[in-house]
Design a protein around this motif. Structure first.
Motif, PDB file in Angstrom:
ATOM      1  N   ARG A 134       0.876  -1.169   0.000  1.00 23.20           N
ATOM      2  CA  ARG A 134       0.000   0.000   0.000  1.00 23.20           C
ATOM      3  C   ARG A 134       0.914   1.219   0.000  1.00 23.20           C
ATOM      4  N   GLU A 141      -1.250  -1.108  -4.260  1.00 21.28           N
ATOM      5  CA  GLU A 141      -2.445  -0.323  -3.932  1.00 21.28           C
ATOM      6  C   GLU A 141      -1.998   1.127  -3.768  1.00 21.28           C
ATOM      7  N   ALA A 164      -9.635  10.861   6.274  1.00 18.08           N
ATOM      8  CA  ALA A 164      -8.835   9.626   6.283  1.00 18.08           C
ATOM      9  C   ALA A 164      -9.714   8.376   6.233  1.00 18.08           C
ATOM     10  N   ALA A 165     -10.840   8.364   6.966  1.00 19.01           N
ATOM     11  CA  ALA A 165     -11.716   7.187   6.970  1.00 19.01           C
ATOM     12  C   ALA A 165     -12.316   6.944   5.595  1.00 19.01           C
ATOM     13  N   ARG A 197      -9.635   5.383   3.392  1.00 18.65           N
ATOM     14  CA  ARG A 197      -9.480   3.947   3.691  1.00 18.65           C
ATOM     15  C   ARG A 197     -10.615   3.135   3.070  1.00 18.65           C
ATOM     16  N   LEU A 254     -10.090   2.727  -0.633  1.00 19.95           N
ATOM     17  CA  LEU A 254      -9.022   1.758  -0.886  1.00 19.95           C
ATOM     18  C   LEU A 254      -9.536   0.331  -0.713  1.00 19.95           C
ATOM     19  N   GLU A 255     -10.300   0.110   0.352  1.00 23.70           N
ATOM     20  CA  GLU A 255     -10.847  -1.226   0.602  1.00 23.70           C
ATOM     21  C   GLU A 255     -11.798  -1.647  -0.511  1.00 23.70           C
ATOM     22  N   ASP A 314      -1.714   7.392   8.715  1.00 19.31           N
ATOM     23  CA  ASP A 314      -3.105   7.204   9.153  1.00 19.31           C
ATOM     24  C   ASP A 314      -3.845   6.120   8.371  1.00 19.31           C
ATOM     25  N   ILE A 315      -3.365   5.765   7.187  1.00 26.90           N
ATOM     26  CA  ILE A 315      -4.030   4.695   6.429  1.00 26.90           C
ATOM     27  C   ILE A 315      -3.198   3.409   6.456  1.00 26.90           C
ATOM     28  N   ASN A 316      -2.196   3.377   7.343  1.00 31.58           N
ATOM     29  CA  ASN A 316      -1.354   2.183   7.504  1.00 31.58           C
ATOM     30  C   ASN A 316      -0.678   1.780   6.191  1.00 31.58           C
ATOM     31  N   ALA A 317      -0.115   2.759   5.509  1.00 34.65           N
ATOM     32  CA  ALA A 317       0.611   2.478   4.267  1.00 34.65           C
ATOM     33  C   ALA A 317       1.906   1.735   4.586  1.00 34.65           C
TER      34      ALA A 317
END
Length: 310
Positions: free
Chosen positions: A4, A41, A171-172, A175, A178-179, A220-223
């Motif tokens: 990611r 991603e 940010a949410a 995410r 992306l999902e 914040d998106i755990n890249a």
């Protein structure tokens, strides 16, 4: 290994004017699609330096002609730049994806980024924006609450603050997109600068460094990786000196030492290294890469670029 990735596009990926931008994003899209085809991603961020300046100047000019057409707040100028840069980028990427036989949605997200109202940058605005004006015009605008400064004998010019970002408001949503398997273009121009006023988000007279905002987003998106794209293939120390050395990698500790030694220019490489360092130190496995757009794929494979990791 699939990752990611937050890909922070530099100015050369967008060009300087509208015709140049439309041409530049086609080349940029090809590289982006190569990364997507490799299974990565992607979240794409971008700057807006020339574009937001043109928007600001256009509305300044309109306000001089028509009193009912006021100059726009900087937050609104950033929002407008996100819209028209995102429009070109998402269409170019979508077309390149379809040409490569990849059916994947691309979306541009108008993104707000929180800054701290008490950030010291607001007390010392230093980022010039807009056109030069006469001393008389400057005093009129200062009386209305704007901050203008004389610029090396060339005239007076508006300046705004450049505070550090603290939170990506959407940010949410990023995410979630992306999902859902979508390619997201976000945090354009560093994000629309806002401060919290209870439940209200109020636009701030500021611009946010897009590499710093990209680093916050990546955290914040755990890249897995933050890639900061620039005009050079690698980061150098002792730049333009006989003992110049191009770096393949740095640990956070080494990066801090080079920063303390003044190795990186404040208006150029320093904010990129600082942003990369922030993300690389954010957690185990976080990698930050600084390289050129056309070298991104090789950089991910560890073949070029400057990689910062713990």
């Amino acid at each position: 290994m699939k990752k990611r990735i937050v890909l922070a596009l530099g100015g050369n990926a967008l060009g300087k004017g509208l015709p140049e931008q439309m041409k530049a994003v086609k080349n940029t899209a090809k590289t982006i699609v190569e990364l997507i085809a490799a299974g990565h991603e992607l979240v794409i961020t971008h700057g807006n330096g020339p574009q937001v300046g043109m928007i600001n100047q256009a509305f300044e000019a309109a306000s001089r002609i028509d009193a009912d057409s006021p100059a726009l707040p900087m937050s609104v100028c950033v929002a407008l730049s996100q819209g028209y840069i995102g429009y070109d980028l998402q269409n170019a990427i979508r077309e390149a994806l379809l040409n490569a036989g990849i059916d994947k949605a691309v979306v541009s997200l108008i993104t707000q980024v929180k800054v701290d109202e008490q950030d010291a940058a607001f007390q010392h605005p230093d980022k010039p924006i807009g056109s030069f004006v006469s001393p008389e015009e400057a005093q009129k605008r200062i009386a209305k609450g704007e901050v203008l400064r004389e610029d090396a004998g060339r005239g007076w010019r508006r300046v705004v603050a450049s505070p550090r970002p603290t939170e990506i408001v959407e940010a949410a949503s990023i995410r979630a997109l992306l999902e859902a398997g979508q390619v997201v273009i976000t945090v354009g121009g560093g994000g629309i600068p806002v401060v919290s006023k209870g439940n209200h988000l109020q636009g701030a007279s500021a611009v946010i460094d897009k590499d710093w905002a990209s680093a916050i987003l990546a955290r914040d998106i755990n890249a897995d990786m933050l890639i900061i794209l620039t005009a050079v293939e690698k980061v150098a120390i002792n730049f333009n000196r006989p003992d110049e050395r191009w770096l393949d990698s740095m640990t956070p500790q080494e990066a801090r030492r080079h920063i303390a030694d003044g190795q990186f220019a404040p208006g150029s490489m320093l904010p990129k290294v600082e942003a990369a360092l922030f993300f690389a130190a954010a957690g185990k496995g976080c990698q930050a890469l600084i390289t050129q757009l056309e070298k991104a794929r090789e950089g991910i494979a560890g073949e070029t670029g400057t990689l910062i990791q713990q």
